[in-house]
Design a protein around this motif. Sequence first.
Motif, short mmCIF file in Angstrom:
data_model
loop_
_atom_site.label_atom_id
_atom_site.label_comp_id
_atom_site.label_asym_id
_atom_site.label_seq_id
_atom_site.Cartn_x
_atom_site.Cartn_y
_atom_site.Cartn_z
N VAL A 115 0.84 -1.19 0.00
CA VAL A 115 0.00 0.00 0.00
C VAL A 115 0.88 1.24 0.00
CG1 VAL A 115 -1.74 1.32 1.24
CG2 VAL A 115 -1.87 -1.18 1.19
N LEU A 116 0.70 2.08 -1.03
CA LEU A 116 1.48 3.31 -1.16
C LEU A 116 0.75 4.52 -0.61
CD1 LEU A 116 2.62 2.75 -4.86
CD2 LEU A 116 3.86 2.11 -2.78
N GLY A 117 -0.58 4.41 -0.55
CA GLY A 117 -1.38 5.53 -0.08
C GLY A 117 -2.83 5.36 -0.45
N THR A 118 -3.55 6.48 -0.54
CA THR A 118 -4.98 6.46 -0.81
C THR A 118 -5.39 7.67 -1.63
OG1 THR A 118 -5.40 5.37 1.32
CG2 THR A 118 -7.28 6.38 0.24
N LEU A 119 -6.32 7.47 -2.56
CA LEU A 119 -6.98 8.56 -3.26
C LEU A 119 -8.44 8.55 -2.81
CD1 LEU A 119 -7.31 10.81 -5.37
CD2 LEU A 119 -7.63 9.02 -7.11
N CYS A 120 -8.88 9.66 -2.28
CA CYS A 120 -10.25 9.73 -1.73
C CYS A 120 -10.98 10.95 -2.26
CB CYS A 120 -10.19 9.78 -0.20
SG CYS A 120 -11.82 9.90 0.59
#
Length: 360
Positions: A115-120
Amino acid sequence: MTATTEHLYDTDGRIADQATSGTRGAVTMEIDTELVGDAASAPVDADSDPFCESVARLAASALDAPVAFVTVVESGAEIVKGAIDRERSRPATTTDIAGVVSRAERELQDGDGRVLGTLCVADRRERDWAEEDLAHLAQLSGLLATQLSERSAVPAQSSGSDLADDLDMLANSVHSLADLADRSDDVRLHRHAATSRRRLASVVEAAGTPAHRAETARQFDVRHAINRAVREASFVTGDDRIESVLGEKVLPIVGDQFAVERAVTHIVSAALDHTGSGVVRAELHVESDMAVFVVTSDDCTMSAGELARAVASVDKTRPSSAAAGIRLHGNETVVSGNGVRAASGPDGTTMSVRWAIANG
């Protein structure tokens, strides 16, 4: 207290446990100010990243939502790298975002599932996210994950001129052998030539030196280079469903022939890989003083990430690079760069490349 609904969706709009994303290639994205406003004018935090800021603004615009943000995992913590709140000031952290009622998000993962991050994207009103909204979110998250993954995998740069010279000589040698193989009717020689060029490409990529564009620019017949690249794409994919019309006229251009062949191989291979039961059409024609190569498939749908990688592969062949632009027009995704355009949607995929024809 207002309840907040949080779900992770797959590309079909269904709630899913994990999101997947592409891992190859990288692209710099330039967002049209007409579509999402001027990103440079927005106040940013010290942790802000221009690419993540642009993706957040595009996501908010594409899904018609007031809030969007990108978080990236650094040292075990999620840091806001890009964000927009059209109704309030730009949030520096996720806790700064108040009043959210519903949101859709995608985890950004590399090829190993890390997991590199999140787009929300979030809204302060109840809403059911449309399937088209979730498809846009999936494409943008794939593009963003590709960029973040590529950044974390960039090899250490070497400035050794000796290595650059060696790779330059090696590239020229491989080209000479490939030219000899092309004059033969022996299919085995064609396969060996294709394998040699592909392996050289891997070596040059891994070296991370200016020899990435190892071969000195020279004049060559782009028709011949494309023909060779189309054959290699068919060999690499094991798929011969391609109809090519390249003409008989010599079309000289100036550039790195090796890089051009690699880029065309990438484009054609991508089209073959994503085409269902149809065929891929490759055409080379002349428009004024330009040689124009067009690849089309009516039975092919490609993600924004894959389109961006195709554009980036061509952009690497240019003397100077320009930021690629991405637009979402209804169900169609369009990525354009320096003399290259790639578009994909329900009606198929079209990729075109333009080169200036050399004089004399």
